[in-house]
Design a protein around this motif. Structure first.
Motif, mmCIF file in Angstrom:
data_model
loop_
_atom_site.group_PDB
_atom_site.id
_atom_site.type_symbol
_atom_site.label_atom_id
_atom_site.label_comp_id
_atom_site.label_asym_id
_atom_site.label_seq_id
_atom_site.Cartn_x
_atom_site.Cartn_y
_atom_site.Cartn_z
ATOM 1 N N ALA A 1 0.835 -1.135 -0.009
ATOM 2 C CA ALA A 1 0.132 -0.109 -0.064
ATOM 3 C C ALA A 1 1.110 1.220 0.067
ATOM 4 N N ALA A 2 1.959 1.144 0.651
ATOM 5 C CA ALA A 2 3.088 2.127 0.651
ATOM 6 C C ALA A 2 3.326 2.748 -0.762
ATOM 7 N N GLY A 3 3.782 1.473 -1.543
ATOM 8 C CA GLY A 3 4.149 1.783 -2.974
ATOM 9 C C GLY A 3 2.997 2.353 -3.766
ATOM 10 N N THR A 4 1.792 1.794 -3.444
ATOM 11 C CA THR A 4 0.485 2.508 -4.235
ATOM 12 C C THR A 4 0.439 3.867 -3.883
ATOM 13 N N GLY A 5 0.520 4.136 -2.807
ATOM 14 C CA GLY A 5 0.455 5.552 -2.319
ATOM 15 C C GLY A 5 1.160 6.471 -2.821
ATOM 16 N N ALA A 6 2.942 6.082 -3.244
ATOM 17 C CA ALA A 6 3.660 6.501 -3.795
ATOM 18 C C ALA A 6 3.253 6.931 -5.378
ATOM 19 N N ARG A 7 2.923 5.663 -5.706
ATOM 20 C CA ARG A 7 2.355 5.924 -7.478
ATOM 21 C C ARG A 7 1.091 7.094 -7.698
ATOM 22 N N ILE A 8 0.153 7.017 -6.559
ATOM 23 C CA ILE A 8 -0.689 7.850 -6.803
ATOM 24 C C ILE A 8 -0.463 9.256 -6.517
ATOM 25 N N ALA A 9 0.585 9.557 -5.791
ATOM 26 C CA ALA A 9 1.345 10.759 -5.514
ATOM 27 C C ALA A 9 2.224 11.198 -6.762
ATOM 28 N N LEU A 10 2.693 10.151 -7.428
ATOM 29 C CA LEU A 10 3.524 10.702 -8.562
ATOM 30 C C LEU A 10 2.783 11.176 -9.661
ATOM 31 N N CYS A 11 1.445 10.464 -9.629
ATOM 32 C CA CYS A 11 0.627 10.787 -10.952
ATOM 33 C C CYS A 11 -0.408 11.762 -10.833
ATOM 34 N N SER A 12 -0.502 12.348 -9.354
ATOM 35 C CA SER A 12 -1.453 13.296 -9.175
ATOM 36 C C SER A 12 -1.123 14.481 -8.336
ATOM 37 N N LEU A 13 -1.126 15.864 -8.830
ATOM 38 C CA LEU A 13 -0.717 16.709 -7.952
ATOM 39 C C LEU A 13 -1.913 16.924 -6.873
ATOM 40 N N ALA A 14 -3.171 16.771 -7.144
ATOM 41 C CA ALA A 14 -4.519 16.807 -6.383
ATOM 42 C C ALA A 14 -4.444 15.773 -5.112
ATOM 43 N N ALA A 15 -3.933 14.617 -5.511
ATOM 44 C CA ALA A 15 -3.590 13.829 -4.399
ATOM 45 C C ALA A 15 -2.492 14.246 -3.495
ATOM 46 N N ARG A 16 -1.491 14.917 -3.953
ATOM 47 C CA ARG A 16 -0.404 15.340 -3.015
ATOM 48 C C ARG A 16 -1.095 16.608 -2.046
ATOM 49 N N ALA A 17 -2.030 17.286 -2.637
ATOM 50 C CA ALA A 17 -2.552 18.294 -1.424
ATOM 51 C C ALA A 17 -3.392 17.742 -0.727
ATOM 52 N N ALA A 18 -4.254 16.445 -1.272
ATOM 53 C CA ALA A 18 -5.261 15.900 -0.329
ATOM 54 C C ALA A 18 -4.558 15.294 0.541
#
Length: 681
Positions: free
Chosen positions: A597-614
């Motif tokens: 899940a940590a790796g998945t979260g890293a991929r989500i953050a890599l693909c999305s500025l909105a996810a980083r803000a969230a």
């Protein structure tokens, strides 16, 4: 030769150790202990496959200090090899270096015949694409005598007019290549632009004409034991390649506090740990790029998730403050940095690196990444998320609130501190079943789908052999021993008379259960010892106590569902985890795996500025519970030492598993009692 005159040798990352007479070569010691150290030249110093890295200084975790002369001095064979083929700084040839004193020796991945299996593969996930780094094709106005504006300023004007990209500041590496690229592309260029979470806008790179090749990014899960990375296409989120390596910092300490202690006791130790982890990340990035048929220049961004100690060591910050209350972080917010400033030379020279925010001194960006992937703050039911590792991180919450804590489980779940333990690699026992009537075991090893009782198993494992037992294997073995009545509720292994099987062998004042014996053909004897049981009990008790502490904080005695994250989440059955008491009681169909899940979260953050803000906003709302100073943690820890638990009833488990009600301690020391079975009332 007495023990007092023999030297203690500890190999990492396997954790195997033994005492050897002075003058024994490192290669000979490795072979005797079953350490995976390659060699094909018969110890003549020709093949170079037995390269090792000796440690020096204090190793508090192991209770020893390694002197500079713990190994024999550099010899002519090594000197000749270095001159002809090269030998990295700090490396020795295991066939030439001789043991002269207590020493910790690291076996790097390239010296291991059977490479480690990094169980952190990318899970399927549809990504919402809003990447921080995008490419733009622009046509730039040519310079003229009438308009003396600089090339960079005209590029900025083109980006603003054609793509509404503004606020760019010049970087020296871009200015140096700007004019040749513009002229080669006849004033048409493709520009990679990175938008930081802080609103900054940077040009990462530019190419003449229209560039069809995708921009790529790395999602890196920098764990204390393993470093896993996924190379992703920033246009659609596809994973182009995934791989991992062992974290070379293991040789300085298997757990985080050991590494903090190493930095405290060895001046410059933090600098050394920073250097080796950056080297490993560079090698991993280069390997992934090669696998995908790309170059490092194609990797224009990276996202890193890690625990606080790894975070500070990656950044080159001494982690000493994290080793003592109040566990102060140098910075808890997200960071966007130049890859070059982190020594990540395998990436594009202009690449940017985003680090997720940290939750608290012992709950890091990896826990934030798990929260991003699993979104407990959006759950209608109360969910417990357990990321199992050397330092477990636990989240509990729903729409109302989310709590977090870390729990020092130690490296036993990784196969360390286990008598026949090893990291996950081909030949390691990973699955175990024990017949409750005959007490006979069967097992599977990494690299084969056959059970040890299946026809063809010897042939299928002839190449790898059966080398030891990894983390998932020891967990299943202990749980199966409990279900078969070989281990009682207190964790004590019974004698052959008490258990009804000769596989229970005396070892001093305790007993061990023989899982596999190949000694007749020169192979290993693999047993589960009383010490192994105790190591697993300590690890699982810390895990359970952390979860229970969060439940106390909310005021509940049960949770609606449990998510197992991390490498173990995908490789341990909920039934075995609950038999051990690793997790609180819950319906087994409500216990699921989230993989890495940590790796998945890293991929989500890599693909999305909105996810980083969230996630930056979510982290501000997560309440941290500090296990180190909470008295109830110790109470829960002691009660959780029993298998599955001393006082908690575990009704959901009892509905599907009947545990033998045996006690092997009724006869006194050594467990040599009558093994009577206590009847239920």
């Amino acid at each position: 030769m007495t023990e007092a005159t023999e030297a203690l040798v500890i190999f990492t990352p396997s954790g195997k150790r033994g005492r050897f007479a002075p003058g024994t070569t490192v290669l000979a010691a490795a072979r005797q202990l079953g350490v995976d150290l390659d060699s094909v030249c018969g110890g003549r110093g020709i093949c170079s496959k037995c390269q090792i890295t000796p440690g020096t200084g204090a190793f508090p975790k192991h209770g020893l200090t390694v002197a500079a002369d713990a190994l024999s001095g550099w010899n002519a064979v090594e000197e000749r090899y270095k001159q002809k083929r090269g030998l990295a700084e700090g490396r020795r040839l295991g066939c030439q270096a001789r043991i002269q004193g207590d020493v910790v020796i690291d076996v790097p991945p390239e010296s291991q015949l059977h490479r480690q299996v990094i169980r952190k593969s990318a899970s399927d996930r549809v990504m919402v694409m809003d990447p921080a780094t995008r490419s733009y094709f622009v046509e730039v106005a040519e310079p003229s005598m009438d308009e003396p504006t600089g090339d960079f300023q005209r590029l900025c004007t083109a980006l603003e007019q054609q793509w509404q990209v503004s606020g760019l500041a010049p970087d020296l590496h871009i200015l140096r290549k700007l004019q040749p690229v513009l002229r080669k592309g006849e004033w048409k260029v493709t520009v990679a632009v990175n938008r930081g979470a802080d609103g900054s806008v940077r040009i990462v790179d530019l190419w003449p004409g229209f560039r069809e090749a995708p921009l790529c990014g790395l999602a890196i899960d920098l764990g204390s034991t393993t470093i896993a990375a996924h190379l992703c296409d920033l246009s659609d989120g596809r994973v182009l390649a995934s791989s991992g390596v062992m974290n070379p910092q293991i040789r300085f300490g298997e757990d985080l506090m050991s590494r903090v202690s190493y930095a405290m006791m060895n001046p410059g130790g933090d600098v050394e740990m920073t250097r080796v982890v950056r080297e490993a990340m560079n090698a991993l990035a280069a390997s992934l790029a090669s696998e995908a048929g790309l170059t490092g220049a194609d990797i224009v961004e990276a996202v890193v998730v890690c625990n606080p100690v790894m975070h500070h060591l990656l950044l080159g910050i001494d982690p000493v403050e994290l080793g003592q209350a109040p566990f102060a972080l140098a910075s808890s917010g997200s960071l966007t940095l130049d890859a070059a400033n982190l020594g990540l030379a395998a990436l594009n020279p202009g690449a940017r690196v985003y680090l997720l925010p940290l939750i608290a001194g012992h709950v890091g960006a990896d826990a934030a990444a798990v929260a991003l992937a699993e979104a407990p703050e959006t759950s209608d039911d109360l969910v417990l998320i357990v990321d199992v590792g050397t330092n477990a991180e636990i989240l509990l919450g729903d729409r109302r609130q989310v709590l977090a804590c870390s729990s020092p489980t130690g490296p036993a779940f990784e196969g360390a501190q286990i008598s026949a333990g090893q990291r996950a690699a081909p030949g390691a026992i990973e699955r175990v079943e024990i017949d409750p009537l005959t007490k006979e075991p069967r097992f599977r090893v990494i690299g084969s789908d056959l059970w040890s009782t299946d026809p063809g198993f010897p042939e299928a494992t002839a190449q790898t052999g059966i080398t030891g037992i990894c983390g998932s294997g020891i967990i299943e073995a202990v749980a199966e021993m409990r279900m078969a009545g070989i281990v009682d509720g207190s964790g004590l292994i019974g004698s052959a008379e008490q258990t009804g099987t000769d596989r229970c062998e005396p070892t001093g004042r305790t007993h061990a259960y023989l899982l596999h014996d190949a000694s007749a053909t020169g192979g290993p004897r693999i047993s589960v010892t009383q010490g192994d049981i105790r190591a697993i009990q300590l690890a699982k008790s810390a895990l359970y106590a952390g979860a229970r502490l969060l439940m106390d904080e909310i005021g509940v005695d049960k949770v609606d569902r449990i998510v197992l994250a991390g490498a173990f989440g995908a490789h341990i059955s909920p039934r075995h985890a609950m038999v051990l008491g690793m997790i609180p009681d819950a319906p087994l169909d409500k216990v699921s795996s989230a993989g890495n899940a940590a790796g998945t979260g890293a991929r989500i953050a890599l693909c999305s500025l909105a996810a980083r803000a969230a996630i930056e906003a979510t982290v501000q709302r997560i309440h941290k519970v500090e296990t180190a100073i909470e008295p109830r943690f110790q109470e829960h820890f002691v009660a959780a030492n029993a298998i599955p638990h001393a006082t908690a009833p575990f009704p959901e488990l009892a509905a599907v598993v009947t545990l033998p009600d045996v006690s092997f301690n009724s006869g006194g020391a050594g467990g040599e009692g009558n093994g009577r079975r206590r009847r239920r009332g």
